[in-house]
Design a protein around this motif. Structure first.
Motif, PDB file in Angstrom:
ATOM      1  N   HIS A   1      -3.438   1.161  16.873  1.00 64.36           N
ATOM      2  CA  HIS A   1      -4.143  -0.122  16.919  1.00 64.36           C
ATOM      3  C   HIS A   1      -3.131  -1.252  16.785  1.00 64.36           C
ATOM      4  O   HIS A   1      -1.942  -0.998  16.636  1.00 64.36           O
TER       5      HIS A   1
ATOM      6  N   ARG B   1       7.256  -0.642   6.855  1.00 60.49           N
ATOM      7  CA  ARG B   1       7.146   0.666   6.180  1.00 60.49           C
ATOM      8  C   ARG B   1       8.424   0.930   5.420  1.00 60.49           C
ATOM      9  O   ARG B   1       9.514   0.646   5.928  1.00 60.49           O
TER      10      ARG B   1
ATOM     11  N   ASN C   1       0.849  -1.189   0.000  1.00 54.73           N
ATOM     12  CA  ASN C   1       0.000   0.000   0.000  1.00 54.73           C
ATOM     13  C   ASN C   1       0.881   1.234   0.000  1.00 54.73           C
ATOM     14  O   ASN C   1       2.009   1.186   0.482  1.00 54.73           O
TER      15      ASN C   1
ATOM     16  N   HIS D   1       0.720   0.274  17.148  1.00 52.46           N
ATOM     17  CA  HIS D   1       1.424   1.258  16.305  1.00 52.46           C
ATOM     18  C   HIS D   1       0.511   2.422  15.948  1.00 52.46           C
ATOM     19  O   HIS D   1      -0.661   2.236  15.650  1.00 52.46           O
TER      20      HIS D   1
ATOM     21  N   ASP E   1       3.435   0.734   2.816  1.00 48.12           N
ATOM     22  CA  ASP E   1       3.119  -0.225   3.868  1.00 48.12           C
ATOM     23  C   ASP E   1       3.090  -1.600   3.215  1.00 48.12           C
ATOM     24  O   ASP E   1       2.331  -1.808   2.261  1.00 48.12           O
TER      25      ASP E   1
HETATM   26  O1  GTQ Z   1      -0.335   1.324   9.484  1.00 46.43           O
HETATM   27  O2  GTQ Z   1      -1.712   0.200  10.637  1.00 46.43           O
HETATM   28  O3  GTQ Z   1      -1.508   0.276   4.813  1.00 46.43           O
HETATM   29  O4  GTQ Z   1      -3.745  -0.856   9.577  1.00 46.43           O
HETATM   30  C1  GTQ Z   1      -3.250  -0.668   6.018  1.00 46.43           C
HETATM   31  C2  GTQ Z   1      -3.812  -0.966   7.232  1.00 46.43           C
HETATM   32  C3  GTQ Z   1      -1.450   0.413   7.127  1.00 46.43           C
HETATM   33  C4  GTQ Z   1      -1.298   0.574   9.573  1.00 46.43           C
HETATM   34  C5  GTQ Z   1      -2.077   0.014   5.982  1.00 46.43           C
HETATM   35  C6  GTQ Z   1      -3.188  -0.570   8.399  1.00 46.43           C
HETATM   36  C7  GTQ Z   1      -1.995   0.119   8.336  1.00 46.43           C
END
Ligand code: GTQ
Length: 336
Positions: free
Chosen positions: A98, A106, A85, A139, A153
């Motif tokens: 969460h 990352r 992502n 996080h 991500d």
């Molecule tokens: O950083 O927690 O790209 O929960 C998609 C879902 C990142 C995150 C994403 C997520 C996160």
């Protein structure tokens, strides 16, 4: 089909049984045939899409402002097991805390000075930095840097969906309290470390890897022969064990020197490439994909592939694969 056999199969079905012959005809040679295909995403499309999301999607609508590199040959995800992502966090924004069973990483593609808070430690992240948010770690993110941040991500959530093992917990605190000193992990998880810092179970500790160190390492090993199939490869290893980045995914930096052309091979792990620097062409199966900085592409399992840096400068990939998963269950095979 004889009426007798048909009646027997109906009888089996009525009692929740199934004959082996109903699924498998004969005993045939087989090798992996992925149900999904290679895919190539242009950086200019991806960055235009996230810019637009920055205009029309607020964090009230989307818990994370994220655009998925969706492989259209799958219902969801980038490969069968992993998703990549692109996330945007504007200056002044915070992405609330969460935790979930899916492990995440990352890789920062633009901006610097934002904070990734994991398990009570605040990591400053900037362009080229890489950081892990292992399974079930709290996080959240905050950006008071005065500039928009974009990072990739990578998550193993398609695997989690397949296994149906997801636990997911919004943090009642909304944001974590930072309770570790700045630089705590960097000073306690390196080659010199307190004797009590030991691996607990299969998950690595959350860790951030600075681009300055990555670049230094690339410069030091860049003249070595490297890997015939991938060029110069740096592993983002578990800092305590040297094992894979996460149990489910291996993240790496690959560098192809100017004019470098790799040998073709295939393997039972699937790989996602993001072009951090440079331009060139990759052959996946029988198709050629010309890529440049900001592009991404996928090599599904068991597709032959090789890469060529067609430019004067080094090409650098950020790479994610599910090889550790395949290793763990004994399914990894490779063929030149
Ligand atoms: O950083 O927690 O790209 O929960 C998609 C879902 C990142 C995150 C994403 C997520 C996160």
């Amino acid at each position: 089909m004889s009426e007798l056999l048909k009646a027997f199969e109906d009888e089996l079905q009525s009692k929740n049984f199934k004959g082996y012959w109903q699924n498998v005809q004969g005993d045939v040679y087989r090798e992996p045939v992925p149900s999904y295909e290679p895919c190539h995403w242009r950086g200019k499309d991806l960055f235009a899409a996230i810019e637009k999301a920055g205009e029309v999607v607020g964090l009230d609508l989307s818990f994370r402002r994220v655009i998925q590199l969706w492989n259209p040959s799958l219902k969801n995800g980038t490969t069968r097991t992993l998703v990549l992502n692109l996330q945007m966090l504007k200056s002044g924004e915070e992405a609330l805390s969460h935790r979930h069973i899916a492990g995440a990483v990352r890789f920062v593609v633009k901006g610097s000075g934002a904070r990734l808070i994991v398990e009570g430690e605040s990591f400053e992240i900037g362009e080229g930095d890489f950081a892990t948010t292992p399974s079930w770690t709290w996080h959240d993110h905050e950006n008071n840097a005065g500039q928009t941040m974009l990072w990739l991500d990578g998550l193993d959530s398609p695997l989690v969906r397949l296994l149906e093992t997801d636990f997911h917990e919004p943090d009642p605190r909304k944001k974590q309290t930072v309770n570790k000193p700045e630089g705590y992990s960097a000073s306690t998880l390196g080659a010199l470390r307190p004797s009590w810092m030991r691996a607990h179970g299969i998950q690595p500790p959350a860790f951030a890897y600075k681009w300055a160190d990555t670049e230094k390492a690339l410069n030091k090993v860049g003249e070595q022969p490297g890997d015939p199939y991938d060029g110069i490869v740096l592993d983002y290893g578990n800092p305590l064990t040297g094992g894979p980045t996460l149990p489910t995914m291996s993240c790496q930096i690959h560098m192809l020197r100017s004019g470098e052309k790799t040998k073709s091979h295939r393997h039972t792990s699937s790989t996602i490439y993001y072009v951090h620097r440079g331009s060139g062409v990759s052959t996946i199966g029988d198709k050629h994909y010309e890529w440049e900085q900001g592009d991404s592409f996928v090599v599904p399992l068991w597709y032959h592939h090789h890469h060529e840096n067609t430019a004067k400068d080094p090409a650098i990939f950020f790479v994610m694969s599910d090889k550790p998963l395949m290793d763990a269950i004994g399914h990894y095979r490779e063929q030149a």
